[in-house]
Enzyme design. Structure first.
Site, PDB file in Angstrom:
ATOM      1  CB  THR A 131      -3.806 -16.282   4.878  1.00  0.00           C
ATOM      2  OG1 THR A 131      -4.449 -15.501   5.893  1.00  0.00           O
ATOM      3  CG2 THR A 131      -2.555 -15.584   4.384  1.00  0.00           C
ATOM      4  CB  SER A 135     -11.920   0.330   1.098  1.00  0.00           C
ATOM      5  OG  SER A 135     -12.256  -0.505  -0.005  1.00  0.00           O
ATOM      6  CG  ASN A 136      -6.634  -2.771  -0.672  1.00  0.00           C
ATOM      7  OD1 ASN A 136      -5.574  -2.171  -0.723  1.00  0.00           O
ATOM      8  ND2 ASN A 136      -6.876  -3.705   0.232  1.00  0.00           N
ATOM      9  CB  SER A 186      -0.946   0.016   1.199  1.00  0.00           C
ATOM     10  OG  SER A 186      -2.016  -0.840   0.942  1.00  0.00           O
TER      11      SER A 186
HETATM   12  C1  LIG Z   1      -2.687  -2.596   5.533  1.00  0.00           C
HETATM   13  C2  LIG Z   1      -1.892  -2.081   4.367  1.00  0.00           C
HETATM   14  N1  LIG Z   1      -2.603  -2.374   3.162  1.00  0.00           N
HETATM   15  C3  LIG Z   1      -1.925  -2.778   2.062  1.00  0.00           C
HETATM   16  O1  LIG Z   1      -0.720  -2.764   1.979  1.00  0.00           O
HETATM   17  C4  LIG Z   1      -2.796  -3.502   1.038  1.00  0.00           C
HETATM   18  C5  LIG Z   1      -2.218  -3.460  -0.333  1.00  0.00           C
HETATM   19  N2  LIG Z   1      -2.852  -4.874   1.502  1.00  0.00           N
HETATM   20  C6  LIG Z   1      -3.964  -5.378   2.069  1.00  0.00           C
HETATM   21  O2  LIG Z   1      -5.020  -4.800   2.043  1.00  0.00           O
HETATM   22  C7  LIG Z   1      -3.826  -6.741   2.729  1.00  0.00           C
HETATM   23  C8  LIG Z   1      -4.146  -7.886   1.757  1.00  0.00           C
HETATM   24  C9  LIG Z   1      -4.013  -9.232   2.483  1.00  0.00           C
HETATM   25  C10 LIG Z   1      -2.595  -9.459   2.960  1.00  0.00           C
HETATM   26  C11 LIG Z   1      -2.428 -10.820   3.642  1.00  0.00           C
HETATM   27  N3  LIG Z   1      -3.374 -10.994   4.755  1.00  0.00           N
HETATM   28  C12 LIG Z   1      -4.261 -12.008   4.777  1.00  0.00           C
HETATM   29  O3  LIG Z   1      -4.378 -12.804   3.875  1.00  0.00           O
HETATM   30  C13 LIG Z   1      -5.119 -12.071   6.011  1.00  0.00           C
HETATM   31  N4  LIG Z   1      -6.016 -13.221   5.984  1.00  0.00           N
HETATM   32  C14 LIG Z   1      -1.015 -10.870   4.192  1.00  0.00           C
HETATM   33  O4  LIG Z   1      -0.837 -10.584   5.395  1.00  0.00           O
HETATM   34  O5  LIG Z   1      -0.087 -11.154   3.409  1.00  0.00           O
HETATM   35  C15 LIG Z   1      -1.679  -0.611   4.613  1.00  0.00           C
HETATM   36  O6  LIG Z   1      -2.384   0.211   4.033  1.00  0.00           O
HETATM   37  O7  LIG Z   1      -0.833  -0.326   5.432  1.00  0.00           O
END
Ligand SMILES: C[C@@H](NC(=O)[C@@H](C)NC(=O)CCCC[C@H](NC(=O)C[NH3+])C(=O)[O-])C(=O)O
Length: 351
Positions: A123, A160-161, A62
């Protein structure tokens, strides 16, 4: 004014704590008035045993949202769109609510559901199901719209993405070109970010890079090498690849006003709280952390399968930290990695 020297022993302790909490390796790079300080621990490749290398590239997740925000705000400065205008003005019929504005996207206040919660509820199966898939922006928006809104537009912060998928759509509609070209022309080239790229849907990371290892949900389960993936589930919300030095350059240049006008930087850094701790805030595609020593730092965090990233700078751009651990789905490792910020920006705790 004098600023505290970075506590690099504290940085190393935080990196070692990330390893103790499941990361095969970690690294951090600090840039300040007295120059650059880099530290690496562990390995960037569990098979070859190659040690973590500060010059290696990795997926920044992100943190990509801040790159997308810079491009969109440059388009606002060029008069191509306005922050407080409905998204549907520029993308007719896309969203079911004309009240959702461009600003609501950049502040996570649109109410558009985050489709990744369902996508990655389990996951490793969730990751395996999409790691080689290519999604259109529209498919991702449709996934979001298949779930209820999470807030009335503008009422509350709901990460939210989907918001930054729509930002990518806006960039492509308004420039008439793929979002990769906008990143390249407007950020990567001007700042000479030679190790930064936007690669989609190619799954390989070119050049020297860190391998990422995803923790399964099952406690004690084997790590999954998650390095190769399309990141098509995120794209303009999370598909940029970069390096510690390039991230330091990016956040410092941003804060020094090299990419946006002072007025736009004022808008970008105008924040609202994201939690009740009064230490975490969000502006336009930008996080602000209030550190224990009173220093406020601006940047973003990233979580993509196999990679945790923090990249933050002081408001004057004189000091910046980029830190990465090559694991994910392991909150304790992420929290530990975050300890690099306090150590680097606040320095040694008073005795
Ligand atoms: C929070 C972070 N957001 C991001 O970087 C965006 C791109 N990533 C996500 O929304 C997490 C996706 C799942 C990751 C997975 N998790 C799972 O699969 C959980 N069941 C993982 O941890 O690799 C931000 O804005 O700081």
């Amino acid at each position: 004014p004098a600023v505290p020297a970075p506590d690099m022993d504290g940085v190393v302790a935080a990196l070692n704590s990330a390893m103790a909490n499941g990361a095969p390796g970690a690294m951090a790079r600090f840039v300040g008035p007295d120059g650059v300080r880099s530290r690496t621990v562990g390995v960037q490749d569990r098979v070859s045993g190659a040690p973590m290398d500060i010059h290696s590239r990795f997926r920044i997740g992100s943190v990509s949202k801040t790159f997308s925000t810079v491009v969109l705000l440059q388009l606002v400065e060029e008069g191509k769109l306005q922050l407080d205008t409905s998204v549907n003005t520029y993308l007719p019929g896309l969203l079911p609510d004309d009240r959702i504005t461009v600003r609501h996207l950049l502040t996570h206040r649109s109410g558009l559901a985050d489709y990744t919660n369902a996508m990655f509820e389990h996951t490793v199966p969730g990751f395996e199901a999409v790691r080689n898939r290519v999604f259109s922006y529209q498919e991702l928006v449709d996934l979001s719209l298949s779930e209820p809104r999470t807030t009335q537009p503008g009422v509350s912060y709901q990460y939210s993405n989907a918001n930054f998928v729509v930002v990518g759509m806006l960039i492509e509609k308004l420039t008439g070109r793929p979002v990769a070209d906008a990143y390249e022309r407007r950020i990567f080239k001007p700042l000479k970010l030679g190790r930064t790229s936007y690669v989609h849907p190619e799954t390989r990371i070119k050049g020297a890079h860190v391998r990422g290892y995803l923790h399964p949900d099952e406690e004690g389960g084997a790590l999954v090498d998650s390095t190769e993936q399309t990141v098509s589930w995120a794209q303009s919300a999370g598909a940029v690849i970069s390096s510690p030095a390039d991230l330091n350059t990016f956040t410092s240049a941003l804060m020094r006003g090299r990419l946006l006008s002072p007025a736009m930087m004022e808008a970008m850094t105008t924040v609202t709280p994201t939690d009740a701790t009064d230490t975490r805030f969000y502006g336009l595609g930008l996080r602000r952390y209030n550190l224990s020593c009173g220093t406020q730092v601006y940047g973003h965090t990233g979580t993509v399968q196999g990679f945790y990233t923090y990249t933050f700078s002081t408001r004057d751009g004189r000091r910046s930290v980029s830190a990465m651990a090559n694991t994910s789905n392991h909150g304790a490792a992420n929290t530990a990695l975050g300890g690099t910020l306090e150590a680097a920006f606040c320095g040694k705790k008073p005795a």
